[in-house]
Design an enzyme around this catalytic site. Structure first.
Site, short mmCIF file in Angstrom:
data_model
loop_
_atom_site.label_atom_id
_atom_site.label_comp_id
_atom_site.label_asym_id
_atom_site.label_seq_id
_atom_site.Cartn_x
_atom_site.Cartn_y
_atom_site.Cartn_z
N SER A 216 39.75 61.05 88.54
CA SER A 216 38.51 60.31 88.74
C SER A 216 38.16 59.38 87.58
CB SER A 216 37.36 61.29 88.99
OG SER A 216 37.28 62.22 87.92
N GLY B 141 50.88 66.95 83.75
CA GLY B 141 49.44 66.98 83.92
C GLY B 141 49.12 66.75 85.38
N THR C 278 39.12 65.19 87.77
CA THR C 278 39.61 65.31 86.41
C THR C 278 40.08 63.97 85.91
OG1 THR C 278 40.99 66.65 84.99
CG2 THR C 278 42.04 65.76 86.92
N LYS D 228 44.81 71.64 82.31
CA LYS D 228 45.50 70.85 83.33
C LYS D 228 46.81 70.26 82.82
CE LYS D 228 40.92 69.75 84.83
NZ LYS D 228 39.90 68.73 84.77
#
Length: 180
Positions: free
Chosen positions: A130, A51, A7, A39
């Protein structure tokens, strides 16, 4: 079975407002498992945002623990983050959790990791996941060269650029602002 993860989460503190956003993609290996995962969570009546990135089950475990710490320390986000990081590093069960978190209130943004780190970024911008470095770079450039944008606009643009570049990040964005 492979873990669900990957994510991008981005938080920006700019001109007295804080926005935190994330994309909606969850992957299992190299396959998109779900494209609309939320998220970002609001706590304490919207005064604190969280988050998360990493393994979904691990992230929810940490979110629950953080909320317990927050309630135990009267809503003091920094203290709750430090206590969670200490537990995360020393507890035999928590130590195995694979996730990271960004927490934000009206005054600060913190990154919490499983190595015991609680980091407050110098420039009011934090990212994890990521596509985090793509989003971070974009937000830093916007803050420096397009200061007229709001924190929410910077988060939206940073995440959009990350989604354009990172295969583990999509354009289904959820962005929240801290309630003043």
């Amino acid at each position: 079975m492979e873990k669900i993860h990957a994510t991008t989460v981005l938080g920006v503190l700019h001109n007295g407002t804080v926005a935190l956003g994330a994309d909606g993609q969850a992957t299992m290996g190299n396959t998109v498992a779900k494209s609309n995962v939320k998220k970002i969570r609001t706590l304490q009546g919207g005064k604190i945002l969280v988050g998360f990135a990493g393994s979904t089950a691990d992230a929810f475990t940490l979110l629950d623990r953080f909320e317990e710490k927050l309630n135990g320390y009267g809503g003091n986000m920094k203290r709750a983050a430090i206590e969670l990081a200490k537990d995360w590093r020393t507890d035999r069960y928590l130590r195995k959790l694979e996730a990271m978190m960004i927490t934000a209130n009206k005054d600060e943004i913190l990154v919490i990791s499983g190595t015991g780190d609680v980091l407050e970024p110098e420039n009011g911008i934090a990212s994890i996941g990521s596509g985090g470095n793509f989003a971070l770079s974009a937000a830093q450039a916007l803050k420096k060269h397009a200061a007229h944008l709001s924190a929410e606009e910077m988060v939206r643009e940073g995440l959009t650029i990350a989604a354009d570049l990172c295969i583990y990040t999509n354009h289904n964005l959820v962005i929240e602002k801290v309630v003043q």
